[in-house]
Scaffold this active site. Structure first.
Site, PDB file in Angstrom:
ATOM      1  N   SER A   6     -54.115 -35.572  22.632  1.00  0.00           N
ATOM      2  CA  SER A   6     -53.391 -36.167  21.464  1.00  0.00           C
ATOM      3  C   SER A   6     -54.260 -37.147  20.769  1.00  0.00           C
ATOM      4  O   SER A   6     -55.186 -36.692  20.059  1.00  0.00           O
ATOM      5  CB  SER A   6     -52.124 -36.746  21.953  1.00  0.00           C
ATOM      6  N   ASP A  61     -46.026 -26.980  21.465  1.00  0.00           N
ATOM      7  CA  ASP A  61     -46.144 -28.549  21.383  1.00  0.00           C
ATOM      8  C   ASP A  61     -45.310 -28.662  20.116  1.00  0.00           C
ATOM      9  O   ASP A  61     -45.480 -28.207  19.081  1.00  0.00           O
ATOM     10  CB  ASP A  61     -47.628 -28.635  21.200  1.00  0.00           C
ATOM     11  N   HIS A  93     -46.624 -30.611  24.827  1.00  0.00           N
ATOM     12  CA  HIS A  93     -47.435 -31.562  24.780  1.00  0.00           C
ATOM     13  C   HIS A  93     -47.826 -32.133  25.958  1.00  0.00           C
ATOM     14  O   HIS A  93     -47.343 -32.953  26.481  1.00  0.00           O
ATOM     15  CB  HIS A  93     -46.824 -32.631  23.793  1.00  0.00           C
TER      16      HIS A  93
END
Length: 119
Positions: A6, A61, A93
């Protein structure tokens, strides 16, 4: 090798392609760079060999959209970065075992032979 998940992957790309182009590689999992990223501006002026990018992203995601990661990959590739984008259908995610196994294989290939023997 430098990388992250991320925002960590975004930071890794920023550091590697702006300031540490001597790395063996960069990985970015569920990550992206903004369309007007300073990274892109720096790479337009770059003339040195760039670290390879290993990128993974889930198509489901909802926090960091797959299209953002895909666009990042295309832009970096157009600016001379050797990239690979591994797509994971239905992955949100999060990390998956398959993703981590692919990453491990890639990292081991990037490490010097001496380091691989001790692991």
């Amino acid at each position: 090798v430098l990388g992250g998940f991320s925002m960590g992957g975004g930071m890794a790309m920023h550091l590697a392609y702006r300031f540490h182009q001597d790395l063996a590689g960069v990985f970015a999992l569920s990550s992206f760079r903004n369309k007007d990223s300073a990274v892109y501006q720096a790479l337009k002026r770059n003339e040195s060999v760039l670290p390879e990018l290993f990128q993974c992203h889930g198509t489901a995601d909802e926090l960091v959209l797959y299209s953002w990661g895909e666009e990042t990959n295309k832009i970096l590739k157009s600016l001379g970065v050797s990239t690979s984008l591994h797509t994971f259908p239905n992955l949100n995610h999060e990390l998956s075992r398959t993703e981590i196994e692919k990453l491990k294989t890639w990292i081991v290939k990037k490490l010097p032979v001496e380091a691989a023997k001790t692991n």
